[in-house]
Design an enzyme around this catalytic site. Structure first.
Site, PDB file in Angstrom:
ATOM      1  N   ARG A  87     100.246  84.319 104.561  1.00 26.32           N
ATOM      2  CA  ARG A  87      99.885  82.893 104.460  1.00 26.32           C
ATOM      3  C   ARG A  87      98.629  82.711 103.619  1.00 26.32           C
ATOM      4  O   ARG A  87      98.530  81.750 102.848  1.00 26.32           O
ATOM      5  CB  ARG A  87      99.725  82.288 105.849  1.00 26.32           C
ATOM      6  CG  ARG A  87      99.538  80.773 105.797  1.00 26.32           C
ATOM      7  CD  ARG A  87      99.631  80.138 107.167  1.00 26.32           C
ATOM      8  NE  ARG A  87      98.589  80.623 108.065  1.00 26.32           N
ATOM      9  CZ  ARG A  87      98.566  80.402 109.376  1.00 26.32           C
ATOM     10  NH1 ARG A  87      99.546  79.712 109.939  1.00 26.32           N
ATOM     11  NH2 ARG A  87      97.597  80.862 110.122  1.00 26.32           N
ATOM     12  N   LYS A 190      96.249  76.686 104.327  1.00 23.67           N
ATOM     13  CA  LYS A 190      95.167  76.678 105.316  1.00 23.67           C
ATOM     14  C   LYS A 190      93.849  76.611 104.553  1.00 23.67           C
ATOM     15  O   LYS A 190      93.164  77.616 104.344  1.00 23.67           O
ATOM     16  CB  LYS A 190      95.267  77.923 106.211  1.00 23.67           C
ATOM     17  CG  LYS A 190      94.513  77.740 107.530  1.00 23.67           C
ATOM     18  CD  LYS A 190      94.961  78.754 108.552  1.00 23.67           C
ATOM     19  CE  LYS A 190      94.122  78.726 109.806  1.00 23.67           C
ATOM     20  NZ  LYS A 190      94.164  77.475 110.562  1.00 23.67           N
ATOM     21  N   GLU A 226     101.807  67.250 113.186  1.00 20.16           N
ATOM     22  CA  GLU A 226     101.169  68.322 113.948  1.00 20.16           C
ATOM     23  C   GLU A 226      99.884  67.806 114.570  1.00 20.16           C
ATOM     24  O   GLU A 226      99.468  66.675 114.355  1.00 20.16           O
ATOM     25  CB  GLU A 226     100.915  69.551 113.081  1.00 20.16           C
ATOM     26  CG  GLU A 226      99.948  69.341 111.947  1.00 20.16           C
ATOM     27  CD  GLU A 226      99.695  70.631 111.165  1.00 20.16           C
ATOM     28  OE1 GLU A 226      99.667  71.712 111.776  1.00 20.16           O
ATOM     29  OE2 GLU A 226      99.520  70.546 109.945  1.00 20.16           O
TER      30      GLU A 226
HETATM   31  N1  PLP Z   1      98.265  73.705 112.465  1.00 11.02           N
HETATM   32  C1  PLP Z   1      96.956  73.667 112.175  1.00 11.02           C
HETATM   33  C2  PLP Z   1      96.417  72.462 111.496  1.00 11.02           C
HETATM   34  C3  PLP Z   1      96.137  74.763 112.514  1.00 11.02           C
HETATM   35  O1  PLP Z   1      94.827  74.743 112.234  1.00 11.02           O
HETATM   36  C4  PLP Z   1      96.698  75.877 113.165  1.00 11.02           C
HETATM   37  C5  PLP Z   1      95.878  77.050 113.483  1.00 11.02           C
HETATM   38  O2  PLP Z   1      95.901  78.025 112.805  1.00 11.02           O
HETATM   39  C6  PLP Z   1      98.063  75.867 113.450  1.00 11.02           C
HETATM   40  C7  PLP Z   1      98.813  74.758 113.090  1.00 11.02           C
HETATM   41  C8  PLP Z   1      98.706  77.026 114.126  1.00 11.02           C
HETATM   42  O3  PLP Z   1      98.933  78.078 113.231  1.00 11.02           O
HETATM   43  P1  PLP Z   1      98.992  79.573 113.764  1.00 11.02           P
HETATM   44  O4  PLP Z   1      99.994  79.598 114.839  1.00 11.02           O
HETATM   45  O5  PLP Z   1      99.419  80.347 112.579  1.00 11.02           O
HETATM   46  O6  PLP Z   1      97.631  79.906 114.227  1.00 11.02           O
HETATM   47  C1  COI Z   2      93.541  78.812 114.512  1.00 12.25           C
HETATM   48  O1  COI Z   2      94.232  78.596 115.493  1.00 12.25           O
HETATM   49  O2  COI Z   2      93.365  79.956 114.077  1.00 12.25           O
HETATM   50  C2  COI Z   2      92.887  77.742 113.801  1.00 12.25           C
HETATM   51  O3  COI Z   2      92.586  77.908 112.656  1.00 12.25           O
HETATM   52  C3  COI Z   2      92.623  76.484 114.521  1.00 12.25           C
HETATM   53  C4  COI Z   2      91.253  75.923 114.375  1.00 12.25           C
HETATM   54  C5  COI Z   2      90.187  76.642 115.089  1.00 12.25           C
HETATM   55  C6  COI Z   2      90.909  75.456 113.034  1.00 12.25           C
END
Ligand code: PLP
Ligand code: COI
Length: 346
Positions: A87, A190, A226
């Protein structure tokens, strides 16, 4: 398996919350003259970068979030770090930054975990070591164009719950006046700009005692996208796991893991699809999912002047609980993982 030696650091592991803590070591590598230079661990927690660095002015940066888990026998493991590496490469591509090769990413993450292993919380506390990889464009560029030099940094801190309820449901507010990302913008990457855009709506929600914001699709404002810092899922009344499909949300590693586990471990239907905000009645349970959020049950959602309660405002629903047990069981090494999901660190 042999039991590992005891830790030397004493912290209030059960009440860490989600807060920065300066640990002894982080990893830093520099990209210069078209190549990644050899990186290494550093004891210096500040970065020395030029005032004209594009990451400071134009937001040319991306980050990741993943965790290291202490198992019952004292070992340490990572959950799907290859997915975070991939990612970060996609985020970098969107912002014209050089890819951090997967090998470098994994080496940096493992080095930081090993060097700070005293800070990986004990098994049974629910706490974990949160890792924050960061890629920033640095150097002296004032025009709106990409940097020629980059820093890749990985630092870490022990954390507990992101949302204060943990497995106790909390309430969320649908944002009516602000989007976090544009329809064809950077929502799926991200990158810091998406989070800067979420500060104000997040503050307004927290002032009203909501845990966070739920964003609607920026094109029509009719479908759930989300949560500010996590993805959304719902369990329909006929037991289907549903999570939004949209080009402007973060492709969450937790959400894709839950889609798999719902289907292959819990025998449920599991789909990515549209979640119209007008159809919350379809769902018996709902939750926020992500690395920091893990699975945080959603008690109720406020949308305009209506407050919709799912399973309960005080108790986690049974399907959400089973998904939580399966996911965290895998992450902490108590439940067999699908092939390739777990990376041992020591
Ligand atoms: N959506 C947002 C905006 C986030 O900041 C996060 C955190 O990382 C997620 C979704 C969840 O992603 P992941 O499951 O890869 O941590
Ligand atoms: C994560 O879950 O890793 C995130 O990035 C969420 C947040 C702390 C920005």
């Amino acid at each position: 398996m042999k039991r590992r030696s005891h830790m030397t650091v004493q912290l209030d592991w059960n009440n860490l919350g989600f807060a920065y803590r300066k640990l002894p070591y982080r990893y830093i590598a520099r990209y210069k003259d078209g190549a990644w230079q050899t990186g290494g661990l550093s004891e210096e927690s500040t970065l020395d970068i030029g005032e004209c660095s594009p990451c400071l002015h134009y937001g040319q940066q991306a980050f990741e979030g993943l965790k290291a888990y202490r198992t019952k026998d004292g070992h340490i493991q990572l959950f799907r770090p290859d997915q975070n590496a991939a990612r970060l490469q996609r985020s970098a591509e969107r912002l014209l930054m050089p890819a951090v090769p997967t090998d470098l990413f994994l080496h940096a993450v493992k080095s930081v975990v090993r060097a700070n292993s005293d800070y990986v919380p004990p098994y049974g506390t629910g706490a974990t070591l949160y890792l924050r990889p960061l890629l920033i464009g640095v150097g002296d560029i004032i025009g709106v164009k990409p940097a020629e030099e980059y820093l890749f940094v990985v630092f870490a801190m022990p954390v507990g719950n992101y949302f204060k309820g943990g497995l106790t449901p909390t309430n969320f507010l649908v944002s009516e006046h602000y989007d976090r990302a544009a329809p064809y913008g950077t929502g799926a990457a991200k990158v810091g700009g998406n989070y800067a855009a979420s500060y104000l709506p997040g503050k307004l929600a927290k002032e009203r005692e909501f845990s966070d914001v739920i964003y609607l699709d920026p094109a029509t404002h009719t479908k759930i996208e989300e949560v500010g810092a996590a993805n959304f899922f719902g369990i329909t009344k006929d037991n289907t796991f549903v999570t939004p499909l949209s080009p402007s949300i973060l492709p969450s590693i937790t959400k894709y893991s839950l889609l798999y586990l719902a289907k292959h471990r819990l025998g449920m239907e599991a789909i990515e699809g549209e979640v119209p905000i007008a159809e919350l009645d379809r769902f018996a349970e709902a939750g926020a999912c992500g690395t920091a959020a893990v699975i945080s049950p959603i008690g109720g959602i406020q949308y305009k002047d209506k407050f919709h309660v799912f399973y309960s405002e005080t108790e986690v629903g049974p399907v959400t609980r089973r998904l939580y047990d399966e996911l965290t069981g895998i992450q902490f090494g108590d439940v067999e993982a699908p092939e390739g999901w777990i990376y041992p660190v020591d």
